[in-house]
Scaffold this active site. Structure first.
Site, PDB file in Angstrom:
ATOM      1  N   ASP A 159      -6.526   0.999   1.008  1.00  0.00           N
ATOM      2  CA  ASP A 159      -6.528   0.989   2.474  1.00  0.00           C
ATOM      3  C   ASP A 159      -7.911   0.559   2.950  1.00  0.00           C
ATOM      4  O   ASP A 159      -8.741   0.097   2.156  1.00  0.00           O
ATOM      5  CB  ASP A 159      -6.140   2.372   3.019  1.00  0.00           C
ATOM      6  CG  ASP A 159      -7.220   3.420   2.760  1.00  0.00           C
ATOM      7  OD1 ASP A 159      -8.149   3.154   1.956  1.00  0.00           O
ATOM      8  OD2 ASP A 159      -7.140   4.499   3.361  1.00  0.00           O
ATOM      9  N   LYS A 181       0.832  -1.206   0.000  1.00  0.00           N
ATOM     10  CA  LYS A 181       0.000   0.000   0.000  1.00  0.00           C
ATOM     11  C   LYS A 181       0.869   1.259   0.000  1.00  0.00           C
ATOM     12  O   LYS A 181       0.640   2.190  -0.779  1.00  0.00           O
ATOM     13  CB  LYS A 181      -0.924   0.007   1.223  1.00  0.00           C
ATOM     14  CG  LYS A 181      -1.873   1.205   1.259  1.00  0.00           C
ATOM     15  CD  LYS A 181      -2.642   1.269   2.568  1.00  0.00           C
ATOM     16  CE  LYS A 181      -1.779   1.815   3.678  1.00  0.00           C
ATOM     17  NZ  LYS A 181      -2.541   2.041   4.926  1.00  0.00           N
TER      18      LYS A 181
END
Length: 211
Positions: free
Chosen positions: A138, A120
């Site tokens: 997320d 991420k």
């Protein structure tokens, strides 16, 4: 969800916010890297409060390395997991100087080799600092993608792959920012604000809340 709906969702999100960006404050790719590492399981607001004090003092790999781990901790101690994050940032600074001439690398593989940088975080850096059409998933984006049925998936990697596949190319660069902001302020976890949502008629969530 069909392609026409997806296209209209992003058309509306773009119209409402033509130039979205991260809420983390930064001036260089390295500052963004530090901020994103600090932001794991923490709010952008708390990170910004810390980096407003840190970056004027140290905002390059060498100056943070010179600062040292103990001193770095004093700047970021208001942030969750600050001890581990401080250690990772110091290790990352050392690796950047040893292997990348002090510059933030522009490939996923090199970024993910840095301590504290996962998939991420790498996607955020590639997208926000270097303009690559990656989509960092997320908790907000995972929720929005599943709830709306824009790109449902059982985990963040599956959702990421689906988004890359189904988001029209013209929207890919900014899709991450639109979706995270939508999840943070409108399509919130406990009680989504469907009555204020500009894509409510396109969303396929069956339990919409109009209050």
């Amino acid at each position: 969800m069909n392609a026409a709906k997806r296209g209209e969702i992003f058309t509306r999100l773009r119209a409402a916010n033509p130039h979205p960006t991260t809420e983390l404050e930064y001036k260089t790719p390295f500052e963004l890297l530090v901020a994103v590492v600090l932001s794991a399981q923490a709010t952008d607001k708390s990170v910004n409060l810390a980096t407003r004090e840190l970056f004027p003092v140290a905002n390059t790999p060498q100056t943070i390395l010179d600062l040292g781990e103990d001193e770095l901790r004093s700047y970021v101690q208001r942030i969750g997991l600050y001890q581990t994050k401080s250690k990772h940032i110091i290790q990352t600074c050392r690796l950047l100087l040893e292997h990348h001439q002090g510059e933030v690398p522009q490939t996923r593989e090199a970024l993910e080799a840095l301590p504290g940088v996962g998939r991420k975080t790498a996607n955020v850096i590639l997208n926000t600092a270097f303009g690559q059409p990656t989509i960092a998933v997320d908790t907000h984006i995972f929720r929005v993608s599943n709830r709306t049925r824009l790109a449902p998936g059982k985990d963040v990697v599956e959702v990421e792959h689906k988004l890359i596949k189904v988001v029209p190319n013209e929207f890919k660069l900014d899709a991450h920012h639109w979706l995270i902001l939508h999840g943070r302020y409108t399509c919130v976890a406990r009680k989504p604000k469907c009555g204020q949502c500009l894509i409510a008629d396109l969303c396929e969530f069956k339990e919409k809340v109009f209050v």
